[in-house]
Enzyme design. Structure first.
Site, PDB file in Angstrom:
ATOM      1  CB  ILE A  80     -24.469  -7.540  27.030  1.00  0.00           C
ATOM      2  CG1 ILE A  80     -25.648  -7.959  26.138  1.00  0.00           C
ATOM      3  CG2 ILE A  80     -24.337  -8.443  28.248  1.00  0.00           C
ATOM      4  CD1 ILE A  80     -25.567  -9.378  25.604  1.00  0.00           C
ATOM      5  CB  THR A 103       0.714  -4.737   9.616  1.00  0.00           C
ATOM      6  OG1 THR A 103      -0.330  -3.795   9.311  1.00  0.00           O
ATOM      7  CG2 THR A 103       0.448  -5.326  10.996  1.00  0.00           C
ATOM      8  CB  THR A 149      -0.902  -0.001   1.247  1.00  0.00           C
ATOM      9  OG1 THR A 149      -1.641  -1.214   1.263  1.00  0.00           O
ATOM     10  CG2 THR A 149      -1.866   1.170   1.247  1.00  0.00           C
ATOM     11  CD  GLU A 150       3.427   3.364  -3.850  1.00  0.00           C
ATOM     12  OE1 GLU A 150       3.166   4.482  -4.347  1.00  0.00           O
ATOM     13  OE2 GLU A 150       4.238   2.556  -4.332  1.00  0.00           O
ATOM     14  N   PRO A 151       0.756   5.721   0.311  1.00  0.00           N
ATOM     15  CG  PRO A 151       2.243   7.224   1.310  1.00  0.00           C
ATOM     16  CD  PRO A 151       2.192   6.021   0.414  1.00  0.00           C
ATOM     17  NE  ARG A 178     -24.458  -4.710  36.224  1.00  0.00           N
ATOM     18  CZ  ARG A 178     -23.897  -3.753  36.963  1.00  0.00           C
ATOM     19  NH1 ARG A 178     -22.850  -4.027  37.693  1.00  0.00           N
ATOM     20  NH2 ARG A 178     -24.385  -2.528  36.952  1.00  0.00           N
ATOM     21  CD  GLU A 233      -5.616  -8.866   4.288  1.00  0.00           C
ATOM     22  OE1 GLU A 233      -5.786  -9.238   3.110  1.00  0.00           O
ATOM     23  OE2 GLU A 233      -4.530  -8.952   4.873  1.00  0.00           O
ATOM     24  N   GLY A 260      -4.885   3.123  -1.711  1.00  0.00           N
ATOM     25  CA  GLY A 260      -5.254   2.109  -0.746  1.00  0.00           C
ATOM     26  C   GLY A 260      -5.447   0.780  -1.439  1.00  0.00           C
ATOM     27  NE  ARG A 315     -10.340  -9.738  -1.331  1.00  0.00           N
ATOM     28  CZ  ARG A 315     -10.154  -9.525  -2.625  1.00  0.00           C
ATOM     29  NH1 ARG A 315     -10.481 -10.459  -3.499  1.00  0.00           N
ATOM     30  NH2 ARG A 315      -9.651  -8.390  -3.043  1.00  0.00           N
TER      31      ARG A 315
END
Lengths: 568, 568
Positions: free
Chosen positions: A522, A327, A295-297, A454, A548, A300, A429
């Site tokens: 909840i 990452t 990926t580049e700035p 609870r 992804e 995407g 994926r």
């Protein structure tokens, strides 16, 4: 593990009923897909991308509905398999009840979506009626969305301590699952909160055992020192491990397999034999860890536009430019890097090639390395709201020299970078769907335990109908998502299932957003506290619809496009 | 500011059409509410709470649908007011188009909800058809949910730089609005990210000017040195200021008014004249800041069960116990504290009284004060994923002495703590709706600007249909939420509107979750980065459905209960 059936019909008949209802919904979708196709065919008889863009909203709705209906189909198969596996009995199995509920809800959702703009979907009143308004369908949907059914399921699940419907794995996979589940509970979960809150790198206490367990070699054939039986795929195995680790933590364990998988697939698809022999055994045992710099700035999901430049010099290439969302880029010792080797304008993705860029491994949020071979590579972690533990870097290439030997595929690989990217990401994926399933399971377990503990207004939370309904819907959605993922994994093991992988990614990620949100709800106020794991699950789940293949790109450019193209 | 109408019908006729469609949906809801009532009446002819609990799912759906349909009604009125204010013209005003779209979507959503379990809602096929399947309704819903309409609106909004539909405020309120909007843009926004990411206390640069602008005295009558014209309410003013400050930051500005408002209302409802004269002028100018200590660890929305104990001693009371979620409790110099003054079991909320507990103000995440009057009060901020800036504390009361003069209402106030709590919080729901509107506006502005800047696949994001549809739906939902909030504020100024305040709280908070999620999605990967404001808006918005009446409690125990009780 069986529920009393309110109906006296045989369970297998009920599943047949479900199948026929789901089939009618699918038929409506097919009609609509054909209709959109007829509007978007250009003079040469091919699908026009720009025309299709005029139908993005209906395309999106068709893609999502197709995913839901495909999941419903899977659930019918799952119900059948359960009865085959467990034997015939009078009562319905839990899994059958869940399947029926899921089908009813999927059809109801699809109906709601299509009814909002029936004419734009190209459905006549009659076609719509046939699909959704026959007695057969209406009765089915009403019956299996009944509150009493949901409450019954909710109560049943509450008594199971977070145990869910049968995973229906064979013995090998089940053993694998249990061992990674235990690891996630014992090792990952106790560290996950700290890693998230202090934005730490995943510690060796997690990394080392996972390396030893063979996690990084799951997609690497035995002949290259990996765990994969030569000549076979094992997507299902990768899915099971990913899911269990993601239950421990999406960021601190569940996403570790992603990167070696991408590199392995790219190498297997395009590497020279020498490159495979050199790299695959190293990657299988995380020596070094690896990461992906695609990926580049400014780009995407739009790979074809990438700009990072590779210029030919004596004995190799010199890389200049920037990548982002890399990452694990700090910890990694090698980056799979997509670069433009041919600057000619108009070449688009045909000017791209793939390099293996070596760099020192480091732990912090920033790095800067002067490379022995020449040039400087530096990086800075992008602070994110969740998905912490691996750190996602902006990476800068400043005259980075890469030897010819590190061009993927050698000279024959020139211009094939886009193809290798696709090959690398082909498992991304389905793996992301598995990650979503793991996060859902974790959030679901917390929802169950909190509902039991609870007390509100003098009663435990789990006594309230609305809580039980939520728990039932969670169980149903999660089971559908898991079984859909498994079934696509099995398809992929047969070399098929790419479209299905996109469908299940879309479905699982959105489902995980809903489920984690409800699990948090909840918990009341405590759900918003950092010390409650559900708050982290909710934040982590949010990334799944972004990376992804961002939800919209996936739904429009991959799923809808292909479904419409292949429509009758 | 007008859109071309595709229809040749006069706009006022279209609004009449919308009204009739919305009315039919309301009629179906009324039928269903009466039906549930008939099931939950006990022998003495009164509504049975435990029977009602058996219908929580349909109750929840009825509550949410009622909120949406009430918002649709408001939008019809808004459209009429716009034409009155701006004069007649051939084309529809933007606001009218938005109203039509919103009504179509609200009716469609209600239809979908009811159709999933029509029988449980007690609607016959005929009743359902009359409400939702007449030509009149079907045509209306299809026409105003058309993609082309949404795209047209999306494009229009894109050209407006985040400017939205007319707020339709009178001149005084508009001036007020603009001045707080400016303050939010110039002072709050630049500091908001830093406050959130480093979990800082709101700095004096924000607090001091807001005190000077009179923010803390908005609910305090002039005769007690506040800004409120004596004998009048000004909920609308409070709403406008809260919305604009929340646009700056929910946590670092938008929630500052909440606490002085609660204290003022409680004091005005129950304080002795001496207490009012002593406290109100101080609170109006934040000398000291104040906070509210009501919630206890084991009791969230369940006020009647509170346990913090107050024992009578000479000249006062001694308090022992714990409170939680005491937002701003560190900075505050006085805590409005609910305590059990009569330990007799079975008294429930009748054993509760309210105290004004003084303590030193402090800035950190923890405090511990030995009090001059006796006892120790200590606190620890609960780390939360968002809504940072004020810090929410666990507070511990260890033999804290409070003089008789600080018992709200004096001796006559004994046992009235629950009543004063209700009085104090009576503005909380509408204020929370206003907070949601501010967060939505902020996220919406970012979605617009990013859609204009960012290019994907060679086109700016805002050129894509799906983006335009999202922007249109955002504009429509946000406008409806805002106008609904304003209209309830005006009702409250007439001493009415408590039920409506609950409806709009439910609606606005859920809407803000959806809108911030979509704004984030439009940002792609950058939406997940901490430096992007949308990531914070998404996290902050999440608290809104949890506090000030958790979504489920509000929908079931307040809204549905009352709607069903009052059904024909």
């Amino acid at each position: 593990m069986s529920l009393d059936m309110s109906s006296s019909q045989k369970a297998s008949d009920l599943i047949s009923h479900a199948r026929s209802v789901v089939e009618q919904a699918q038929h409506a979708l097919n009609t609509s897909l054909s209709y959109i196709k007829s509007l978007c065919i250009n003079e040469s008889g091919r699908l026009s991308g720009s025309k299709l863009d005029e139908y993005q909203l209906v395309s999106y709705e068709l893609a999502y509905s197709s995913a839901e209906i495909a999941a419903a189909n899977t659930m019918c198969n799952y119900a059948t398999q359960i009865r085959e596996a467990k034997g015939d009995q009078d009562n319905a199995y839990l899994e059958e009840e869940i399947a029926l509920m899921f089908c009813a809800e999927a059809v109801q959702n699809t109906r709601s979506r299509l009814s909002a703009r029936q004419n734009e979907f190209g459905l006549s009143t009659e076609q719509f009626s046939t699909a959704f308004e026959t007695d057969n369908t209406v009765k089915f949907c009403q019956e299996y969305q009944q509150t009493s059914k949901l409450v019954e399921l909710g109560n049943f699940m509450l008594d199971q301590d977070g145990r869910t419907a049968d995973y229906l794995l064979d013995e090998d996979k089940e053993i694998m699952r249990e061992s990674f589940q235990r690891f996630a509970s014992d090792v990952v979960m106790p560290k996950a909160e700290h890693i998230h809150r202090d934005d730490l790198m995943i510690p060796d206490e997690i990394l080392k055992p996972l390396v030893e367990m063979g996690c990084f070699g799951l997609s690497i054939p035995e002949k290259y020192d990996g765990l994969l039986v030569d000549g076979k795929e094992d997507n299902l195995g990768m899915i099971v491990v990913t899911e269990e680790l993601s239950r421990g933590s999406l960021a601190a364990a569940g996403s570790l397999i992603t990167r070696p998988e991408i590199l392995s697939r790219a190498l297997l698809a395009g590497g020279t034999e020498e490159q495979k022999q050199h790299w695959l055994p190293k990657l299988a045992w995380a020596e070094p860890f690896c990461a992906v710099a695609i990926t580049e700035p400014d780009f995407g999901s739009d790979v074809a536009g990438m700009k990072l430049k590779a210029e030919k010099v004596d004995g190799g290439w010199v890389l200049n430019g920037a990548k982002t969302w890399c990452t694990f880029g700090g910890k990694a010792g090698v980056l799979l890097t997509l670069a433009r080797t041919n600057p000619e304008p108009g070449l688009g993705h045909k000017g791209l090639s793939m390099f293996l860029v070596e760099k020192p491994s480091s732990d912090g949020h920033e790095f800067r390395h002067e490379l022995e071979r020449g040039g400087v590579i530096s990086g800075k972690a992008i602070p994110t709201i969740g998905y912490r533990g691996m750190h996602s870097f902006d990476v800068f290439f400043d005259n980075v020299f890469v030897p010819d030997s590190h061009l993927l595929g050698g000279e024959a690989g020139l211009g094939k970078g886009f193809y290798y990217t696709m090959a690398g990401f082909s498992g991304g994926r389905i793996q992301t769907a598995a990650r979503a399933n793991g996060v859902m399971q974790a959030a679901y377990e917390k929802a169950i335990s909190y509902s039991k503990e609870r007390k509100v207004f003098g009663q435990r939370l789990g006594n309230y109908q609305l809580t039980l309904v939520k728990l039932a819907r969670m169980a149903s959605l999660m089971t559908a998502s898991r079984q859909f993922t498994y079934s696509v994994g099995r398809l992929m093991d047969e070399g098929k299932g790419q479209m299905e992988a996109s469908l299940v990614k879309l479905f699982a990620c959105k489902s995980s957003e809903w489920l984690t949100r409800e699990a948090m709800q909840i918990h009341g106020g405590m759900g918003y506290a950092e010390e409650s794991a559900v708050s982290r699950y909710w934040i982590d789940a949010r990334v799944l619809s972004i990376f992804e293949g961002a939800e919209e790109t996936l739904a429009l450019k991959v799923i809808a496009r292909s479904l419409i193209e292949n429509a009758a």
